[in-house]
Design a protein around this motif. Structure first.
Motif, PDB file in Angstrom:
ATOM      1  N   LEU A  56      32.122  31.581  59.368  1.00  0.00           N
ATOM      2  CA  LEU A  56      31.414  31.967  58.142  1.00  0.00           C
ATOM      3  C   LEU A  56      30.105  31.202  58.038  1.00  0.00           C
ATOM      4  N   ASP A  57      29.020  31.915  57.760  1.00  0.00           N
ATOM      5  CA  ASP A  57      27.704  31.306  57.594  1.00  0.00           C
ATOM      6  C   ASP A  57      27.540  30.800  56.159  1.00  0.00           C
ATOM      7  N   ASN A  58      26.921  29.638  56.034  1.00  0.00           N
ATOM      8  CA  ASN A  58      26.616  29.029  54.728  1.00  0.00           C
ATOM      9  C   ASN A  58      27.873  28.648  53.945  1.00  0.00           C
TER      10      ASN A  58
ATOM     11  N   GLN B  15      27.777  25.139  52.237  1.00  0.00           N
ATOM     12  CA  GLN B  15      27.049  25.061  50.968  1.00  0.00           C
ATOM     13  C   GLN B  15      27.958  25.408  49.795  1.00  0.00           C
ATOM     14  N   VAL B  16      28.884  26.333  50.021  1.00  0.00           N
ATOM     15  CA  VAL B  16      29.818  26.695  48.953  1.00  0.00           C
ATOM     16  C   VAL B  16      30.689  25.493  48.610  1.00  0.00           C
ATOM     17  N   ASN B  17      31.228  24.833  49.638  1.00  0.00           N
ATOM     18  CA  ASN B  17      32.058  23.649  49.392  1.00  0.00           C
ATOM     19  C   ASN B  17      31.272  22.540  48.714  1.00  0.00           C
ATOM     20  N   ASP B  18      30.032  22.297  49.207  1.00  0.00           N
ATOM     21  CA  ASP B  18      29.226  21.195  48.679  1.00  0.00           C
ATOM     22  C   ASP B  18      28.767  21.455  47.249  1.00  0.00           C
TER      23      ASP B  18
ATOM     24  N   ASP C 210      37.796  24.195  45.838  1.00  0.00           N
ATOM     25  CA  ASP C 210      38.621  25.273  45.289  1.00  0.00           C
ATOM     26  C   ASP C 210      37.941  26.621  45.489  1.00  0.00           C
ATOM     27  N   ALA C 211      36.630  26.659  45.236  1.00  0.00           N
ATOM     28  CA  ALA C 211      35.890  27.897  45.458  1.00  0.00           C
ATOM     29  C   ALA C 211      35.888  28.258  46.937  1.00  0.00           C
ATOM     30  N   GLY C 212      35.724  27.251  47.803  1.00  0.00           N
ATOM     31  CA  GLY C 212      35.745  27.517  49.242  1.00  0.00           C
ATOM     32  C   GLY C 212      37.088  28.041  49.702  1.00  0.00           C
TER      33      GLY C 212
ATOM     34  N   LEU D  37      28.926  35.140  42.574  1.00  0.00           N
ATOM     35  CA  LEU D  37      28.698  35.815  43.847  1.00  0.00           C
ATOM     36  C   LEU D  37      28.206  34.797  44.874  1.00  0.00           C
ATOM     37  N   TYR D  38      28.894  34.728  46.003  1.00  0.00           N
ATOM     38  CA  TYR D  38      28.522  33.819  47.088  1.00  0.00           C
ATOM     39  C   TYR D  38      27.986  34.644  48.254  1.00  0.00           C
ATOM     40  N   GLN D  39      26.732  34.385  48.600  1.00  0.00           N
ATOM     41  CA  GLN D  39      26.100  35.108  49.700  1.00  0.00           C
ATOM     42  C   GLN D  39      26.485  34.454  51.031  1.00  0.00           C
ATOM     43  N   VAL D  40      27.691  34.744  51.466  1.00  0.00           N
ATOM     44  CA  VAL D  40      28.228  34.195  52.713  1.00  0.00           C
ATOM     45  C   VAL D  40      28.380  35.328  53.713  1.00  0.00           C
ATOM     46  N   SER D  41      27.875  35.140  54.908  1.00  0.00           N
ATOM     47  CA  SER D  41      27.990  36.144  55.970  1.00  0.00           C
ATOM     48  C   SER D  41      28.868  35.588  57.078  1.00  0.00           C
ATOM     49  N   VAL D  42      28.985  36.349  58.164  1.00  0.00           N
ATOM     50  CA  VAL D  42      29.828  35.924  59.283  1.00  0.00           C
ATOM     51  C   VAL D  42      29.061  36.108  60.590  1.00  0.00           C
ATOM     52  N   SER D  43      29.174  35.126  61.472  1.00  0.00           N
ATOM     53  CA  SER D  43      28.617  35.220  62.822  1.00  0.00           C
ATOM     54  C   SER D  43      29.776  35.361  63.798  1.00  0.00           C
TER      55      SER D  43
END
Length: 790
Positions: free
Chosen positions: A377-379, A382-385, A390-392, A463-469
């Motif tokens: 998962l990209d970025n 940043q979600v965790n930090d 809990d959100a992560g 909304l979390y702008q997380v993508s996947v590589s």
């Protein structure tokens, strides 16, 4: 003759022989157990000895680090008044030592030794008012200056007054930092010594109990005694205790006597008991139960029969049956738990390995193709930090659920395929796809997984702008084993991230070659000696009149194994591997050392520009190191310009901004390099803590076209309006030079002026420029087309 007597006549000789054999075997077993027990006991006591040693070693190290970083020590090192330093500041150091040392320590000493080996300060906890640093401590100080590793403790057995454990460190008084090995002669030496009383007491107790000496030495010869134990107290100190032969012989004699007496008694008792035990109601049920258990262990049956008799044998049979059923259920449950990821409830890494092995076997037997998709998962960090774990965790669960559904839909569309999905660690997932050779659905599945992140992830109205590589690899095309398949898919995933994230990249031979080269460059950087393989070249920058105003120091690397490696290739690798502090230190020190030669060529006011890795700006010691090195070489800080990339400037945080401001407060100039590569906003430009803006050669190439003249003039004027000098890079033609002159640019740098040169080549270049026939104005310098810009 009764049956009991007949049984006695038959059983007694057998029991006697069996008992003798059993006693002999039991004695041998107990003898081995006794040896093992004594060996384990000896090892345990040596472990306690080691624990005591490590406690003192840990105290020494932590106490020395605390004193090194204390304000009292810094004030002591920087105080020029010796009387005040030794009395008042020395008292503060004593107080620090007393506060750190335990009341159980009978002896603690601390010494500060000047670079010329004179003792600047010495304190010990003895009652003697004339205590001085003894010869052993002074010798260890001299040896530490030559040692490769100064963090190693030194244990001295025969020191004056008793054994000592000594820790030695070094500190530069100017920057309050620990010196490089080459700077130890300029640094003060700090030595903390304690007398390890508990260690000595344990050692003495061991020697008294075993009537043997404890050997303590850096290395010990191989021991041939059957009872001996050694322990590694530290990286360079070992201890061994070998009891004398009579210690073990006495215990074995008592053991043999006990077995002789005990065996005789057991033989008599067993003969009588067997007359009662060999009965039909005991032997038959036990034999039956034994047969069932044997069949159960050999997997010939799955459960025990229901007991038909009551009493103890019946209850035993029932209990064993119940225990076996419960154990079977628990084993199945444990296996299920051990194969499931507790957060996402999909397969974990262990189960993934089992599934991969099974699918690999199917692939080899059925001629199918196996593909592995490595997902990251990209970025996600940043979600965790920014929003907490809990959100992560919630995001990971949502992604795993979406991916599982996508795999189910794919299997419905392609019934001949088989998939496996697992969470490997953190935000890393893996998918196995087993499909017929004629039906390649990998691209379709990859597109479906990439589409899972479109629109981001919504967790609790956020909304979390997380993508996947995604990296993919195939078996047998790309790998010969499952392990290699995973490694190569992982490499492809990192290439997807390097391409800008939210991509899928398939493994290729070119990617493998690139990874091998990166690993080779990193290995060479870790082991190289900068003085042997690095060199500096200098690229001058001239003003509007053609006078050299500054020289930029540029690093060049020629490896005996790799040949010449460009900075654009090895610098990003060094930054990712955390190797750039060493490289920056080398560049800073050697560039400052060559500054007098640049002054002799271009005059007293020439500015030396040094590039510093932006990764260094999180280290608050950078400013101290720059200041200390400038003072060491006798160069005014206002004549040194520190160049930082524009990427760094666009990502300024409070910590890095503080580091840059500290550099400027120390008198250094700051330049933003590679300006205009697409990272900067107007607001960031207003906040740049810089003296010089260096236009990148790409923007110079674009803005020096005739139709862009007004834009170029506006950019230059805007930078100058903020009080910043503008230096244009990549000036390699008269047309670019003329456009920059019309735009009001302050400085010019490029191959039209001069390519990067060594100091000796710069001297020749200066000699040619000063000849009368080549004294031309800047705009009439001939273009240099033979050499391409680097």
């Amino acid at each position: 003759m009764t049956l009991g007597k007949r049984a006695l006549l038959v059983i007694f000789p057998v029991i006697l022989i069996v008992q003798l054999l059993a006693a002999t075997m039991a004695y041998m077993t107990q003898r081995a157990s006794l040896l093992g027990l004594e060996q384990a006991r000896l090892a345990q006591r040596l472990s306690a000895l080691k624990s005591a040693y490590l406690d003192y070693q840990a105290f020494n190290r932590s106490a020395l680090y605390s004193i090194t970083d204390s304000e009292a020590l810094l004030a002591f090192l920087r105080e020029s008044d010796i009387a005040y330093r030794n009395e008042t500041l020395g008292l503060r150091i004593q107080q620090s030592i007393r506060s750190l040392s335990s009341a159980r320590l009978s002896f603690v000493s601390f010494a500060i030794v000047e670079p010329d080996d004179d003792v600047a300060y010495y304190f010990e906890s003895s009652l003697s008012p004339f205590a001085r640093m003894n010869a052993t401590q002074q010798r260890i100080v001299r040896e530490a200056k030559q040692a490769a590793d100064t963090d190693e403790m030194v244990y001295v057995e025969n020191a004056e007054g008793g054994p000592l454990l000594l820790a030695t460190g070094f500190i530069l008084p100017a920057s309050a930092t620990r010196p490089l090995p080459s700077q130890r002669e300029e640094a003060f030496t700090l030595q903390l010594a304690v007398r390890p009383e508990r260690f000595i007491a344990l050692k003495n107790q061991l020697e008294a109990d075993y009537d043997a000496a404890v050997e303590i030495a850096p290395t010990l010869d191989a021991e041939t005694s059957r009872l001996s134990a050694d322990v590694k107290l530290s990286a360079s100190v070992q201890a061994r205790l070998t009891p004398p032969p009579h210690y073990l012989a006495e215990r074995l004699r008592k053991l043999s006597l006990a077995f002789l007496i005990g065996g005789s008694l057991i033989c008599l008792i067993t003969s009588g008991l067997l007359l009662l035990l060999i009965r039909r109601y005991v032997t038959a049920p036990i034999s039956h139960l034994d047969k069932q258990l044997t069949d159960l262990l050999l997997c010939k049956r799955t459960a025990l029969d229901e007991p038909t008799d009551g009493g103890e044998i019946g209850r035993l049979t029932l209990n064993m049956k119940t225990l076996h059923e419960r154990n079977t259920e628990a084993l199945q449950r444990i296996q299920e738990i051990s194969w499931t990821d507790s957060l996402t409830h999909i397969s974990n890494r262990a189960h993934f390995g089992i599934l991969a092995a099974a699918m690999h076997a199917k692939c080899e037997q059925g001629g199918q193709h196996l593909a592995l998709l490595f997902l990251d998962l990209d970025n996600f960090k940043q979600v965790n930090d920014q929003h907490g774990h809990d959100a992560g965790d919630a995001l990971l669960r949502i992604f795993a659920l979406r991916a599982q559904r996508a795999l189910e839909r794919h299997c419905e569309s392609h019934p001949e395929t088989e998939t496996a999905f697992a969470r490997l660690s953190g935000d890393e997932f893996a998918v196995l796809l087993l499909s017929p050779a004629a039906n390649d659905s990998l691209a379709e599945l990859t597109d479906a997984l990439l589409g899972l992140c479109r629109g981001g992830f919504r967790v609790e109205d956020r909304l979390y702008q997380v993508s996947v590589s995604i990296g993919t690899a195939r078996y047998p095309d790309d790998a010969t084993s499952v392990t290699q398949l995973l490694t190569r898919a992982d490499s492809a995933m990192y290439q997807a991230k390097a391409m800008g994230k939210n991509f899928a990249v398939a493994f290729s031979a070119e990617l493998e070659q690139r990874d091998q080269r990166i690993r080779l460059i990193e290995e060479q950087l870790r082991s190289l000696n900068g003085d042997d393989q690095f060199r500096l070249v200098y690229m001058p920058a001239v003003d509007r009149e053609g006078a050299v105003v500054s020289c930029e120091a540029l690093l060049r690397w020629h490896s005996p194994l790799l040949g010449t490696v460009s900075p654009g290739e090895f610098i990003p690798i060094a930054e990712r591997a955390g190797l750039f502090p060493k490289i920056d230190s080398w560049v800073i020190d050697h560039a400052l050392a060559s500054y007098p030669q640049l002054v002799s060529l271009f005059g007293e006011g020439v500015i030396l520009a040094i590039n510093v890795s932006s990764a260094q700006l999180d280290d608050d010691r950078l400013c101290s190191y720059l200041t200390e090195r400038a003072a060491h070489h006798g160069i005014c800080t206002s004549l040194i310009e520190i160049e930082l990339t524009e990427t760094f400037a666009a990502e300024l945080s409070s910590s890095t901004m503080a580091a840059v401001n500290a550099i400027r407060m120390a008198g250094f100039r700051v330049a933003i390099d590679d300006f205009g590569v697409g990272y900067t906003s107007i607001q960031q430009l207003l906040e740049y803590p810089a003296d010089t803006i260096k236009l990148d050669m790409a923007i110079v190439e674009r803005l020096t076209r005739p139709e862009m003249q007004q834009s170029l003039t506006a950019i230059v004027a805007f930078c100058q309006a903020q009080g910043k000098r503008v230096n244009a890079e990549g000036v390699d033609s008269l047309e670019k030079q003329s456009a920059l002159l019309r735009a009001g640019c302050d400085l010019f740098q490029g191959y039209l002026i001069s390519p990067p040169r060594t100091v000796a080549a710069l001297a020749e270049w200066v000699a040619v420029r000063t000849q009368p026939q080549v004294e031309l104005r800047l705009e009439r310098l001939p273009p240099r087309t033979a050499v391409q810009p680097s």
